[in-house]
Motif scaffolding. Sequence first.
Motif, PDB file in Angstrom:
ATOM      1  N   UNK A 159       2.774 -63.683  87.928  1.00  0.00           N
ATOM      2  CA  UNK A 159       1.887 -62.896  88.776  1.00  0.00           C
ATOM      3  C   UNK A 159       0.675 -62.456  87.961  1.00  0.00           C
ATOM      4  N   UNK A 160      -0.508 -62.666  88.489  1.00  0.00           N
ATOM      5  CA  UNK A 160      -1.758 -62.361  87.800  1.00  0.00           C
ATOM      6  C   UNK A 160      -2.421 -61.195  88.525  1.00  0.00           C
ATOM      7  N   UNK A 161      -2.503 -60.064  87.835  1.00  0.00           N
ATOM      8  CA  UNK A 161      -2.905 -58.825  88.484  1.00  0.00           C
ATOM      9  C   UNK A 161      -4.036 -58.145  87.725  1.00  0.00           C
ATOM     10  N   UNK A 162      -4.563 -57.086  88.338  1.00  0.00           N
ATOM     11  CA  UNK A 162      -5.615 -56.279  87.724  1.00  0.00           C
ATOM     12  C   UNK A 162      -5.397 -54.831  88.108  1.00  0.00           C
ATOM     13  N   UNK A 163      -5.840 -53.918  87.256  1.00  0.00           N
ATOM     14  CA  UNK A 163      -5.776 -52.491  87.543  1.00  0.00           C
ATOM     15  C   UNK A 163      -7.129 -51.872  87.270  1.00  0.00           C
ATOM     16  N   UNK A 164      -7.485 -50.879  88.076  1.00  0.00           N
ATOM     17  CA  UNK A 164      -8.771 -50.192  87.941  1.00  0.00           C
ATOM     18  C   UNK A 164      -8.543 -48.827  87.319  1.00  0.00           C
ATOM     19  N   UNK A 165      -9.334 -48.496  86.320  1.00  0.00           N
ATOM     20  CA  UNK A 165      -9.206 -47.236  85.602  1.00  0.00           C
ATOM     21  C   UNK A 165     -10.233 -46.249  86.154  1.00  0.00           C
ATOM     22  N   UNK A 166      -9.753 -45.103  86.665  1.00  0.00           N
ATOM     23  CA  UNK A 166     -10.624 -44.036  87.184  1.00  0.00           C
ATOM     24  C   UNK A 166     -11.477 -44.510  88.352  1.00  0.00           C
ATOM     25  N   UNK A 167     -10.859 -45.226  89.255  1.00  0.00           N
ATOM     26  CA  UNK A 167     -11.577 -45.692  90.426  1.00  0.00           C
ATOM     27  C   UNK A 167     -10.725 -46.653  91.223  1.00  0.00           C
ATOM     28  N   UNK A 168     -11.287 -47.196  92.298  1.00  0.00           N
ATOM     29  CA  UNK A 168     -10.564 -48.140  93.151  1.00  0.00           C
ATOM     30  C   UNK A 168     -11.307 -49.472  93.186  1.00  0.00           C
ATOM     31  N   UNK A 169     -10.631 -50.489  93.689  1.00  0.00           N
ATOM     32  CA  UNK A 169     -11.235 -51.819  93.731  1.00  0.00           C
ATOM     33  C   UNK A 169     -12.317 -51.940  94.797  1.00  0.00           C
ATOM     34  N   UNK A 170     -12.375 -50.967  95.709  1.00  0.00           N
ATOM     35  CA  UNK A 170     -13.495 -50.939  96.624  1.00  0.00           C
ATOM     36  C   UNK A 170     -14.814 -50.646  95.926  1.00  0.00           C
ATOM     37  N   UNK A 171     -14.744 -50.127  94.684  1.00  0.00           N
ATOM     38  CA  UNK A 171     -15.922 -49.834  93.874  1.00  0.00           C
ATOM     39  C   UNK A 171     -16.241 -50.949  92.879  1.00  0.00           C
ATOM     40  N   UNK A 172     -15.472 -52.048  92.933  1.00  0.00           N
ATOM     41  CA  UNK A 172     -15.640 -53.154  91.984  1.00  0.00           C
ATOM     42  C   UNK A 172     -16.293 -54.328  92.708  1.00  0.00           C
ATOM     43  N   UNK A 173     -17.574 -54.563  92.496  1.00  0.00           N
ATOM     44  CA  UNK A 173     -18.249 -55.650  93.213  1.00  0.00           C
ATOM     45  C   UNK A 173     -17.991 -57.010  92.567  1.00  0.00           C
ATOM     46  N   UNK A 174     -17.954 -58.036  93.408  1.00  0.00           N
ATOM     47  CA  UNK A 174     -17.865 -59.405  92.916  1.00  0.00           C
ATOM     48  C   UNK A 174     -16.559 -59.747  92.232  1.00  0.00           C
ATOM     49  N   UNK A 175     -15.462 -59.112  92.622  1.00  0.00           N
ATOM     50  CA  UNK A 175     -14.171 -59.358  91.973  1.00  0.00           C
ATOM     51  C   UNK A 175     -13.657 -60.753  92.308  1.00  0.00           C
ATOM     52  N   UNK A 176     -13.248 -61.494  91.288  1.00  0.00           N
ATOM     53  CA  UNK A 176     -12.717 -62.845  91.516  1.00  0.00           C
ATOM     54  C   UNK A 176     -11.680 -63.176  90.447  1.00  0.00           C
ATOM     55  N   UNK A 177     -10.924 -64.227  90.707  1.00  0.00           N
ATOM     56  CA  UNK A 177     -10.017 -64.805  89.728  1.00  0.00           C
ATOM     57  C   UNK A 177     -10.220 -66.315  89.760  1.00  0.00           C
TER      58      UNK A 177
END
Length: 425
Positions: free
Chosen positions: A93-111
């Motif tokens: 499983x390939x995952x990500x975690x956001x520190x002091x925020x949410x992924x709605x604040x992370x633009x252009x997220x991709x794998x």
Amino acid sequence: MSMLKGSNSPVSAQQVRVELGWRSGPGVPDVDASALLLASAKVRSDADFVFYNQPTHGSGAVRHEGKRTAAGSVTDEVAVDLARVEPEIERIVLAASADSGSFGQVPGLYIRVLDAASGAEIARYDSEDATVETAFVLGELYRRQGAWKFRAVGQGYSSGLQGLATDFGITVDETQQAGPAEVPVAAPVTPSAPVSRPASPPSAPAPAAPASAPVRLTKVTLTKDTPSVSLTKQGGTSGAMRVNLSWQVRKQFKGWGAKLGRAIAMHGDLDLDLCALYELTDGRKGVVQALGNAYGALHQPPFIHLDGDDRTGGTSGENLTINLDHKDMLRRVVIFVTIYEGARSFADLDATVTLQPQHGAAIDFSLGECTVPSTVCALALITNTGSDLVVQREARFLVPERGVSPQRTIDYTYGWGMNWTPGRK
């Protein structure tokens, strides 16, 4: 072309790099990649969790390679050798975690999955529907009829990395909660008179923490705005502290970077050397480095030991260990890196420093961009004030004067006052 959520793609390469990427900018939280090796939908043990505090799987099949920054973007990579994945592992499983925020604040997220040998893109998934999630499963590598495939997942968690990890069977240490980095004001330390450095044979590193210990998710990231942290307040003043330097060379060369690229092409691999200047409370001073086989010792002065030389810059990188059980003998330590061969400057080099105390939160920071013809960089200063043990992010690229060695340049900058003679590996 980006895959649709839930779709899959064959993975023919045996060695792949999994790249998580996003656009950086004001208000964008820091993101960390991780991987979980699953058998029957769960990890077999906490050792099957690969992330910033546990960067290499015991099988050697999965490694957290670390972050790279470029103009307006950040990537975090995980290397996977599919041929070395143990037979009972069904999914990674390939995952990500956001520190002091949410992924709605992370633009252009991709794998995306890349062939490690050629760099060719095998599969890509762009996440476009994240909102309040603080952890995200972006994709997974899985076995199907003896072959490997990649599936785009796009499943979020609002409970962060801890919720994601426990959902797959990881035991999380909830007793260590690292707060924001402290910025202490340390009293200046007056250098004592220099004396000769004792010669110490290399000794084996201290044993790591027991494998049964719960996984610690906390970490502290040092920046220009918050450059220092108290190891005492973090509870990390005993046991062995591992210091790692990992690096990657950027592919685009310009300015000083063009000179770096030409130098690497001419001389082969870039060889960086991790070193440490130390001053003990009894006045003794010296250096731990590969030059002159001055590898130090862990259980006798200087209580610092350097591992072997690395030329790849991956997660293994360059490592040294500091025995904090003898912290009362240490007055100050400057950790620095020099270019031994392969380049004339640190320009166009992405480097990350990680300090991992045995009983405290991990501390990491990036060096940032080098804009001068530097061959030596001060990484971190560790100071014992008597009541506190402080780690200070330095990230200072220094330019030696003509005929002055990198080591002597560090000495002058930090007032060590030692006598230096030429050395070789």
